[in-house]
Design a protein around this motif. Sequence first.
Motif, short mmCIF file in Angstrom:
data_model
loop_
_atom_site.label_atom_id
_atom_site.label_comp_id
_atom_site.label_asym_id
_atom_site.label_seq_id
_atom_site.Cartn_x
_atom_site.Cartn_y
_atom_site.Cartn_z
N VAL A 51 0.82 -1.20 0.00
CA VAL A 51 0.00 0.00 0.00
C VAL A 51 0.85 1.25 0.00
O VAL A 51 0.60 2.20 -0.71
CB VAL A 51 -0.92 -0.01 1.24
N VAL A 52 1.91 1.25 0.77
CA VAL A 52 2.66 2.48 0.97
C VAL A 52 3.53 2.81 -0.22
O VAL A 52 3.63 3.95 -0.63
CB VAL A 52 3.52 2.36 2.25
N PRO A 54 3.36 2.38 -3.60
CA PRO A 54 2.80 3.12 -4.73
C PRO A 54 2.45 4.55 -4.36
O PRO A 54 2.62 5.47 -5.15
CB PRO A 54 1.56 2.32 -5.09
N MET A 55 1.96 4.78 -3.15
CA MET A 55 1.61 6.13 -2.76
C MET A 55 2.86 6.99 -2.70
O MET A 55 2.85 8.13 -3.10
CB MET A 55 0.92 6.10 -1.40
N TYR A 58 3.86 7.97 -6.13
CA TYR A 58 2.95 8.96 -6.69
C TYR A 58 3.29 10.34 -6.14
O TYR A 58 3.38 11.31 -6.87
CB TYR A 58 1.52 8.58 -6.29
N ASP A 62 4.91 13.91 -8.04
CA ASP A 62 4.37 15.26 -7.95
C ASP A 62 5.46 16.23 -7.50
O ASP A 62 5.61 17.32 -8.04
CB ASP A 62 3.22 15.28 -6.95
N PRO A 128 -5.10 19.50 -15.34
CA PRO A 128 -6.53 19.43 -15.65
C PRO A 128 -7.36 19.71 -14.41
O PRO A 128 -6.94 19.42 -13.28
CB PRO A 128 -6.71 17.97 -16.11
N ALA A 129 -8.51 20.27 -14.66
CA ALA A 129 -9.39 20.58 -13.52
C ALA A 129 -9.81 19.29 -12.85
O ALA A 129 -10.12 18.30 -13.52
CB ALA A 129 -10.61 21.33 -14.03
N PRO A 130 -9.79 19.27 -11.54
CA PRO A 130 -10.19 18.03 -10.85
C PRO A 130 -11.66 17.73 -11.07
O PRO A 130 -12.51 18.63 -10.99
CB PRO A 130 -9.89 18.34 -9.39
N GLN A 131 -11.91 16.48 -11.38
CA GLN A 131 -13.31 16.09 -11.58
C GLN A 131 -14.09 16.07 -10.27
O GLN A 131 -15.26 16.36 -10.23
CB GLN A 131 -13.34 14.71 -12.26
N LEU A 135 -11.60 17.30 -2.71
CA LEU A 135 -11.30 15.92 -2.30
C LEU A 135 -11.63 15.74 -0.83
O LEU A 135 -11.15 16.50 0.01
CB LEU A 135 -9.82 15.61 -2.53
#
Lengths: 183, 219
Positions: A51-52, A54-55, A58, A62, A128-131, A135
């Motif tokens: 779990v940790v 991939p985060m 990510y 950024d 891109p604008a967040p969908q 959050l």
Amino acid sequence: MASANSSARTRVLRPWLGAGLAVGGAAVMVTMAGVAGMSLASAQVPTESSVVIPMAVYQSNDGDSSADSSGNNSADSSGNNSADNSGNNSADSSNSSSNGENVYYGKGKGGTGGDPAPAPAPAPAPAPAPQVEVLPAGAVAAGDGSTSPAGYLIGALALTSVGGAAAVAARSARRQRLGRHEA
Amino acid sequence: MRHRLVRRRPRRILVRVLTGVAAVCTVFGLGLVACGLQETPGPSISSPVAVNGAPPAPAGGSVAAPIPHSEPVRIEIPVLGVDSELMTLGLDSGGAMQVPPGAYPAGWYKGAPTPGELGPAIIAGHINWNGHAGVFSKLYELKPGDQVAVHRRDGSTALFRVDDVAEYPKHDFPTKTVYGNIDHAGLRLITCGGDFDSDAHSYLDNIVVYASFVGPATI
């Protein structure tokens, strides 16, 4: 005489035989249930690495993109807007010392002028604008752990089984007493 | 007399053995009750975040083009027998998603796209609440390919196909994976799962169902 002694000993031990078997069996079953529960729990929770990691990747992506864009933009603007070459060199050297990725720009601007000017770094594409507009933070608390009707039913069945076991034990004791009187 | 006493011994032993068996069964039954009261979902749920930070890709089959905005009013999950109205959810003071006040209904997060729009529509519901099984008490039983229908205020029905079911620890909830941008109309069904921490009065995990829009249809 020896056989009489052994029969008397077994007669004394026999009442404890059933209880001993029951307690031993119960201990074994409780241990098995505990081990099964632990294995279930370990199977449900994903491993920490799965779990940790991939985060972490990510988030680090950024971070890299923001650092690169800010570093390159500042280097270009300072280099293009300043008319003094020495100023450019000093600015570039300071940039290269603070950010290793800006070394290329320092070499190009600090030379004799024969090298072609480096192409300006492409402007980062606008995000891109967040969908999902806002959050939600963290997880969702969608349960209070309260028992379901099925849980109550199972509990009732368990209590019934306890009562049944008690009844069997009482009947056994009564029969034992009657047996002694008859004997 | 002696002969009669000898004949009674096997019966007494039998009674004691039966008593022992009954006691063992009782203890085992109590253990099962203790396990059952925890409402523990099955352990066969995957964790797609282990692959990468992106949400799972749509399962096999075509994905329909998004449809215009219209708020959802009802959700149906035929394979689970779920049929619930939908309320609107916002954020609480701490920035976390609100949850419905009871076991029913489920709720749609109004900060997300509506079901059928481009992006991840988000619907949350309880696994249990106040002694009752919640609207999403069996959510973990969903499998890829199962259908979910969301009825919308404009009269249309958005049909979704389940892509994956994942279970995440709450302390490592992958916000971007669940709520991040996607290139199609998707749906996220969220409830609690895993073991229940009685001290924290909370489940340790969240179960997230990922689904993709396959068209405005009826089921």
